[in-house]
Design a protein around this motif. Sequence first.
Motif, mmCIF file in Angstrom:
data_model
loop_
_atom_site.group_PDB
_atom_site.id
_atom_site.type_symbol
_atom_site.label_atom_id
_atom_site.label_comp_id
_atom_site.label_asym_id
_atom_site.label_seq_id
_atom_site.Cartn_x
_atom_site.Cartn_y
_atom_site.Cartn_z
ATOM 1 N N GLN A 40 0.692 -1.150 -0.008
ATOM 2 C CA GLN A 40 0.175 -0.190 -0.144
ATOM 3 C C GLN A 40 0.693 1.340 0.170
ATOM 4 O O GLN A 40 0.400 2.428 -0.617
ATOM 5 C CB GLN A 40 -0.956 -0.143 1.166
ATOM 6 C CG GLN A 40 -2.171 -1.014 1.116
ATOM 7 C CD GLN A 40 -2.933 -1.173 2.405
ATOM 8 O OE1 GLN A 40 -2.490 -0.562 3.421
ATOM 9 N NE2 GLN A 40 -3.967 -1.663 2.386
ATOM 10 N N ARG A 41 2.028 1.031 0.712
ATOM 11 C CA ARG A 41 3.098 2.430 0.680
ATOM 12 C C ARG A 41 3.795 2.453 -0.561
ATOM 13 O O ARG A 41 4.655 3.468 -0.676
ATOM 14 C CB ARG A 41 3.720 2.495 1.861
ATOM 15 C CG ARG A 41 3.058 2.505 3.309
ATOM 16 C CD ARG A 41 4.117 2.610 4.368
ATOM 17 N NE ARG A 41 4.904 1.602 4.280
ATOM 18 C CZ ARG A 41 4.846 0.423 5.254
ATOM 19 N NH1 ARG A 41 3.627 0.363 6.227
ATOM 20 N NH2 ARG A 41 5.699 -0.600 5.398
ATOM 21 N N GLY A 42 3.708 1.352 -1.370
ATOM 22 C CA GLY A 42 4.670 1.420 -2.618
ATOM 23 C C GLY A 42 6.158 1.166 -2.169
ATOM 24 O O GLY A 42 6.714 1.470 -3.021
ATOM 25 N N GLU A 43 6.191 0.366 -1.218
ATOM 26 C CA GLU A 43 7.686 -0.025 -0.729
ATOM 27 C C GLU A 43 8.079 -1.531 -0.954
ATOM 28 O O GLU A 43 6.994 -2.274 -1.214
ATOM 29 C CB GLU A 43 7.650 0.413 0.786
ATOM 30 C CG GLU A 43 7.413 1.569 1.230
ATOM 31 C CD GLU A 43 7.671 2.010 2.809
ATOM 32 O OE1 GLU A 43 7.294 2.880 3.119
ATOM 33 O OE2 GLU A 43 7.615 0.987 3.532
ATOM 34 N N ARG A 44 9.209 -1.706 -1.194
ATOM 35 C CA ARG A 44 9.758 -3.025 -1.207
ATOM 36 C C ARG A 44 9.812 -3.781 0.058
ATOM 37 O O ARG A 44 9.746 -3.105 0.988
ATOM 38 C CB ARG A 44 11.189 -3.162 -1.669
ATOM 39 C CG ARG A 44 11.576 -2.498 -3.020
ATOM 40 C CD ARG A 44 10.827 -2.727 -4.226
ATOM 41 N NE ARG A 44 11.402 -4.060 -4.601
ATOM 42 C CZ ARG A 44 10.999 -4.818 -5.839
ATOM 43 N NH1 ARG A 44 9.745 -4.483 -6.320
ATOM 44 N NH2 ARG A 44 11.417 -5.970 -6.249
ATOM 45 N N ILE A 45 9.802 -5.196 0.055
ATOM 46 C CA ILE A 45 9.845 -5.769 1.316
ATOM 47 C C ILE A 45 11.234 -6.295 1.683
ATOM 48 O O ILE A 45 12.097 -6.311 0.557
ATOM 49 C CB ILE A 45 8.884 -6.908 1.472
ATOM 50 C CG1 ILE A 45 9.024 -8.010 0.321
ATOM 51 C CG2 ILE A 45 7.520 -6.608 1.495
ATOM 52 C CD1 ILE A 45 8.278 -9.191 0.747
#
Length: 158
Positions: free
Chosen positions: A19-24
Amino acid sequence: MIDLALSTVAAGKIVAAQQRGERIPEGWAFDLEGNPTTDPAAALKGVLSPSGGAKGAALALMVEVMAAGLTGANFSYEASSFFEAEGAPPAVGQVIIAIDPGAGNAADRVAELAREMTSEEGVRLPGRRGQTSRRRALEDGLSVDNELMKEIEALKRA
């Protein structure tokens, strides 16, 4: 009471990253082909990494056998997503182990174990952080990010 996922992280953290557009971070999940991934969308279609390596995978297998194999519920790979509205309900099973706390001196023994564990630097008990957060919220109130409030308000109007 302990409610936990036997994966390195709960799927909700991967959803939040998406949702935040971040990689894990590496090591959290594998894609559909079994390759390590840092893409949250690929992770949600694949499988989460087990907590604790081989020992964690064995523990996860034991819980899967008890919660699905012995109950007739869906195995995790058969279940639909908890995070998407489409599809059938996940139909997963649960494992509940109930022990009579009045038997013997169980409450005193568990309290003794908790005291001993928390006497060590850096050790925390499951649920303690949530209890502390709840107490602080009740005492001090909550602070909610403006962007999150906008999303909540939009949901109310939908």
